[in-house]
Every structure is written in structure tokens, then in C-alpha cells.
Design an enzyme around this catalytic site. Structure first.
Site, PDB file in Angstrom:
ATOM      1  N   GLU A 100       0.841  -1.207   0.000  1.00  0.00           N
ATOM      2  CA  GLU A 100       0.000   0.000   0.000  1.00  0.00           C
ATOM      3  C   GLU A 100       0.868   1.245   0.000  1.00  0.00           C
ATOM      4  O   GLU A 100       1.844   1.330   0.763  1.00  0.00           O
ATOM      5  CB  GLU A 100      -0.884  -0.033   1.252  1.00  0.00           C
ATOM      6  CG  GLU A 100      -2.260   0.515   1.037  1.00  0.00           C
ATOM      7  CD  GLU A 100      -3.093  -0.327   0.081  1.00  0.00           C
ATOM      8  OE1 GLU A 100      -3.155   0.039  -1.111  1.00  0.00           O
ATOM      9  OE2 GLU A 100      -3.698  -1.316   0.512  1.00  0.00           O
ATOM     10  N   THR A 127       2.853   2.142  -2.183  1.00  0.00           N
ATOM     11  CA  THR A 127       4.174   1.879  -2.774  1.00  0.00           C
ATOM     12  C   THR A 127       4.168   2.189  -4.271  1.00  0.00           C
ATOM     13  O   THR A 127       5.220   2.413  -4.854  1.00  0.00           O
ATOM     14  CB  THR A 127       4.559   0.397  -2.590  1.00  0.00           C
ATOM     15  OG1 THR A 127       3.438  -0.396  -2.989  1.00  0.00           O
ATOM     16  CG2 THR A 127       4.909   0.075  -1.149  1.00  0.00           C
ATOM     17  N   SER A 153     -13.480   2.051  -7.635  1.00  0.00           N
ATOM     18  CA  SER A 153     -14.623   2.285  -8.514  1.00  0.00           C
ATOM     19  C   SER A 153     -14.199   3.211  -9.664  1.00  0.00           C
ATOM     20  O   SER A 153     -14.670   3.048 -10.791  1.00  0.00           O
ATOM     21  CB  SER A 153     -15.790   2.891  -7.737  1.00  0.00           C
ATOM     22  OG  SER A 153     -15.388   4.083  -7.122  1.00  0.00           O
ATOM     23  N   SER A 154     -13.287   4.142  -9.406  1.00  0.00           N
ATOM     24  CA  SER A 154     -12.887   5.075 -10.474  1.00  0.00           C
ATOM     25  C   SER A 154     -12.110   4.348 -11.568  1.00  0.00           C
ATOM     26  O   SER A 154     -12.378   4.542 -12.756  1.00  0.00           O
ATOM     27  CB  SER A 154     -11.981   6.191  -9.960  1.00  0.00           C
ATOM     28  OG  SER A 154     -12.575   6.870  -8.930  1.00  0.00           O
ATOM     29  N   GLU A 177      -7.094  10.293 -14.333  1.00  0.00           N
ATOM     30  CA  GLU A 177      -7.057  10.707 -12.919  1.00  0.00           C
ATOM     31  C   GLU A 177      -6.180  11.953 -12.745  1.00  0.00           C
ATOM     32  O   GLU A 177      -6.572  12.897 -12.077  1.00  0.00           O
ATOM     33  CB  GLU A 177      -6.462   9.590 -12.045  1.00  0.00           C
ATOM     34  CG  GLU A 177      -7.320   8.376 -11.892  1.00  0.00           C
ATOM     35  CD  GLU A 177      -8.471   8.550 -10.909  1.00  0.00           C
ATOM     36  OE1 GLU A 177      -8.499   9.551 -10.162  1.00  0.00           O
ATOM     37  OE2 GLU A 177      -9.358   7.687 -10.913  1.00  0.00           O
ATOM     38  N   ASP A 224      -4.081   0.520  -9.443  1.00  0.00           N
ATOM     39  CA  ASP A 224      -5.500   0.229  -9.659  1.00  0.00           C
ATOM     40  C   ASP A 224      -5.785  -0.016 -11.137  1.00  0.00           C
ATOM     41  O   ASP A 224      -6.444  -0.988 -11.519  1.00  0.00           O
ATOM     42  CB  ASP A 224      -6.376   1.405  -9.184  1.00  0.00           C
ATOM     43  CG  ASP A 224      -6.112   1.769  -7.742  1.00  0.00           C
ATOM     44  OD1 ASP A 224      -5.431   0.993  -7.052  1.00  0.00           O
ATOM     45  OD2 ASP A 224      -6.579   2.838  -7.308  1.00  0.00           O
ATOM     46  N   TYR A 268      -3.666  12.290   0.386  1.00  0.00           N
ATOM     47  CA  TYR A 268      -2.955  11.444  -0.584  1.00  0.00           C
ATOM     48  C   TYR A 268      -1.849  12.257  -1.267  1.00  0.00           C
ATOM     49  O   TYR A 268      -0.679  11.856  -1.291  1.00  0.00           O
ATOM     50  CB  TYR A 268      -3.948  10.916  -1.631  1.00  0.00           C
ATOM     51  CG  TYR A 268      -3.375   9.887  -2.568  1.00  0.00           C
ATOM     52  CD1 TYR A 268      -3.474   8.529  -2.287  1.00  0.00           C
ATOM     53  CD2 TYR A 268      -2.728  10.263  -3.737  1.00  0.00           C
ATOM     54  CE1 TYR A 268      -2.948   7.574  -3.145  1.00  0.00           C
ATOM     55  CE2 TYR A 268      -2.197   9.331  -4.601  1.00  0.00           C
ATOM     56  CZ  TYR A 268      -2.317   7.976  -4.305  1.00  0.00           C
ATOM     57  OH  TYR A 268      -1.799   7.040  -5.157  1.00  0.00           O
TER      58      TYR A 268
HETATM   59  C1  GLA Z   1      -5.254   4.622  -4.236  1.00  0.00           C
HETATM   60  C2  GLA Z   1      -4.469   4.985  -5.505  1.00  0.00           C
HETATM   61  C3  GLA Z   1      -3.420   3.896  -5.811  1.00  0.00           C
HETATM   62  C4  GLA Z   1      -2.565   3.568  -4.605  1.00  0.00           C
HETATM   63  C5  GLA Z   1      -3.436   3.339  -3.353  1.00  0.00           C
HETATM   64  C6  GLA Z   1      -2.614   3.205  -2.106  1.00  0.00           C
HETATM   65  O1  GLA Z   1      -6.025   3.507  -4.474  1.00  0.00           O
HETATM   66  O2  GLA Z   1      -5.335   5.129  -6.597  1.00  0.00           O
HETATM   67  O3  GLA Z   1      -2.635   4.312  -6.911  1.00  0.00           O
HETATM   68  O4  GLA Z   1      -1.608   4.573  -4.380  1.00  0.00           O
HETATM   69  O5  GLA Z   1      -4.360   4.406  -3.158  1.00  0.00           O
HETATM   70  O6  GLA Z   1      -1.830   2.057  -2.166  1.00  0.00           O
END
Ligand code: GLA
Length: 364
Positions: free
Chosen positions: A37, A39, A126-127, A160, A172, A221
Site C-alpha cells: 500500500e 508503494t 470504482s474510479s 485521474e 489500480d 494522498y
Molecule cells: C489509491 C491509488 C493507488 C494507490 C493506493 C494506495 O487507491 O489510486 O494508486 O496509491 O491508493 O496504495
């Protein structure tokens, strides 16, 4: 609802709204991250899996420059392709139209119907599912030459960055574009090389919503991203992927170094988790998931009281390991459980956390 029934339902909604047949249909699944996570935007390693929840889209090209959409989750609306971005979900469609320009796409009006059972703001992508499904349907409707999964993922990530405003990594979009439900994807976010793997035999991953949606996630974030970049600079590496635990020796653990410590240790845990999958070692994997959550909580500081409570309930109910999944600050938890006791474990944890609910069991 089975897949065919669900597709027919979507086509009917499209028909009712726009008075014609769609030109293209596509779908994409949500994801839950097993481990690795925060990373991905540090060129690191991740191990996400797809969930069975999915987003379906039906669309057709219009002969003007309007984008008109209906969705079972968001408000019906329309806007012109050239209108500015305003946070409406149709910005995803406009973003996708722009991303496909280099491969022969055209800026054209679109009618679109979307149906999804992926909960939004829950940390289960979901995105990314919406982006990949729209891109796939546009490739068909605009009759573009076929695009690879990796290209699709990179286009989706740019939506995004340029149209939605989250400077997300690539995890994702890659797993959503290239895996099928049940697969775990060991992805190197620097090279984009990946390997699909299976969960330990006789085990499932429960994906449980904490009942609280992600809060403040975009701001925090982007702040974490900046802290990691600053930490890399202090440590003299181009990205935290190249940092090692030895480098922390003489450095005071301020916020930036705490973030770096999480990223460096999380990359090591992903590699160890891959070994657990290879040698079918569920308890080893569970331990690593627990350590990952603790590091996200103490060093990366992206957990929440609701997530911590649910994680500890799942552990005490018998999960081999449990951790928050996705960006954090709310949303979902993943828990590795023996298949035979998974229902029981989740029911007991949900009883202890009345706002929480099961989203999916991931199995091979
Ligand atoms: C979100 C972001 C991913 C990733 C995670 C954390 O989902 O879209 O790219 O950075 O957070 O691991």
C-alpha cells in the site's frame, strides 16, 4: 443478477433514456489490494486482486458535442465536451475521449449508461473500473486499433491526473485492465512487469466495508506523495524504491522519514508475501498483512478509528491477517480467512462493528 441479465438491464436503460441501441458495451471489475500500500507511486511493488463487483457501460456516439449520461449511482447529466471540468462524473468520459486522441480517437459527443455495484469512495477502485470500462467501450465505438492492457491502464491513470485531480499511482488501473477476478497480480510499478498468482488453497480474502467512506483522501494522498518525494531527496535516491532500511541509521524519524520507513518495509513485505503464495503459506501471508496495517497506521498515518476497530475485530474473530486496503482514511478492510470459517469470521466482526458490511469474498 447474473451477467447476461445485468447486461440486458443496462441495454434497456440505455434504450429508454436515449431511444436507440448502444454501439458498444464494456465492463471492468473493482479491486482490493492484498498488500503493498502506497508503494505504487514510489516505483514499488504491489499485490492487488480483482473483486467480483463490477461496472458496466453502454455507449454510443452522438453527432454533436454533448456528453449525456445516466448512472445507477450518480446524477443524470449532460455537458459539452469543451466545458470545463466541474467534478461531475461525466468528466471521466471527457477525459477518456482526450486520452484516446493519440491512437486515432475523436472528440465526439457520447450517450452513456453506467451500472455499477462497486461502492464509491470505499477504496476498491470504482474510479479505475469506470475509466477502463469507458476506454474499452470507446475503443470499440470509435473502431480504434486494439490497445494493450498496459496502454489502457496508462490512459486511465492520465484521466485521474489530468481530469480528476488525484496524482494516483498505476496499481489500480493495471490490475483492473489486466487481471480477471480471483487473480492476484504481483506488479512491479517501475517496470510494469507483472505476474498473475493464486491465493493459498482453502483460503479466501474477505473484503469488508468499514461503513465510513474515505475522508480527506485526495488532499492527504497528494500530501503523502510530496512527503515521499522529499524523503527520497533527503536519502539521495531517485525514488523510495531504491532506499533501504540501512539508510535510516543516522536520520531522525520525522514525518518524511516515517513515510519512507513504511514504503521501504512494505516493499520487503510484498516480496515476502509473494514467497508465501508460492509456498502456500497462509499464516505467513496473514502475519505480513497485519504488519502492513500496523505500519500504515503508525508510520504512514492513513488509518482511521473505524478501520482499526474492524481490523482488530476480524483478527480476534479468527482471520489469519487483516489490514486496510486502498488509500485509507475510511473504506474497506481485507482479511485472509480459511474458506470454511470465512462466513463466521465476517459475521462476528460485523456484529462487533454494526456499520460494517461484506462486499465480496475473493477466491481462486
Ligand atoms: C489509491 C491509488 C493507488 C494507490 C493506493 C494506495 O487507491 O489510486 O494508486 O496509491 O491508493 O496504495
Amino acid at each position: 443478477m447474473d451477467d447476461e441479465h445485468s447486461r440486458n438491464h443496462l441495454i434497456k436503460s440505455f434504450n429508454n433514456q436515449f431511444g436507440r441501441e448502444p454501439m458498444a458495451l464494456a465492463h471492468a471489475h473493482g479491486r482490493a489490494n492484498l498488500i503493498g500500500e502506497h508503494t505504487d507511486y514510489n516505483d514499488g511493488l504491489v499485490l492487488p486482486c480483482l473483486i467480483s463487483n463490477r461496472t458496466e457501460v453502454a455507449l454510443a456516439i452522438r453527432d454533436d458535442d454533448l456528453v449525456c449520461g445516466i448512472s445507477n449511482q450518480f446524477l443524470t447529466g449532460h455537458k459539452a465536451i469543451y466545458d470545463g471540468l466541474d467534478g461531475h462524473w461525466l468528466d471521466f468520459v471527457i477525459g477518456a475521449l482526450h486520452q484516446l486522441l493519440p491512437v486515432g480517437g475523436r472528440l465526439q459527443g457520447i450517450d452513456i449508461a453506467v451500472k455499477s455495484d462497486i461502492p464509491p469512495s470505499a477504496g476498491v477502485s470504482s474510479s479505475a473500473a469506470l475509466e477502463i470500462a469507458i476506454l474499452r467501450a470507446l475503443v470499440t465505438a470509435q473502431q480504434l486499433p486494439s490497445v494493450t492492457d498496459t496502454q489502457l491502464a496508462l490512459f486511465a491513470q492520465r484521466i485521474e491526473h489530468d481530469f480528476i485531480g488525484t496524482q494516483c499511482g498505476i496499481m489500480d488501473q493495471m490490475v483492473v485492465a489486466a487481471a480477471t477476478p480471483g487473480d492476484c497480480m504481483m506488479l512491479d510499478c517501475r517496470s510494469l512487469d507483472y505476474k498473475l498468482m493464486s491465493l493459498p488453497a482453502g483460503h479466501v480474502v474477505a473484503v469488508v466495508h468499514s461503513g465510513s467512506v474515505r475522508k480527506l483522501s485526495d488532499t492527504v494522498y497528494n500530501q503523502r506523495l510530496a512527503e515521499c518525494a522529499a524523503a527520497a531527496q533527503i536519502l539521495g535516491v531517485s525514488s523510495l524504491r531504491d532506499a533501504t532500511t540501512g539508510m535510516f541509521g543516522n536520520v531522525v524519524l520525522d514525518n518524511e522519514m516515517k513515510r519512507a520507513k513504511h514504503v521501504v518495509s512494505e516493499n520487503v513485505r510484498v516480496q515476502a508475501a509473494v514467497n508465501c503464495l508460492l509456498r502456500n503459506d497462509p499464516s505467513g501471508l496473514g502475519n505480513l498483512m497485519n504488519k502492513s496495517h500496523d505500519s500504515l497506521c503508525d508510520d504512514y498515518e492513513v488509518s482511521s478509528p473505524e478501520l482499526d476497530r474492524l481490523v482488530s475485530s476480524l483478527r480476534s474473530a479468527g482471520a489469519l491477517g487483516a489490514r486496510l486496503t486502498g488509500a485509507g482514511f475510511g473504506g474497506c478492510v481485507v482479511a485472509l480467512c480459511e474458506t470454511a470459517s470465512a462466513n463466521d469470521i465476517v459475521s462476528r466482526a460485523v456484529e462487533m462493528n454494526p456499520d460494517s458490511y461484506l462486499i465480496d469474498f475473493i477466491d481462486n
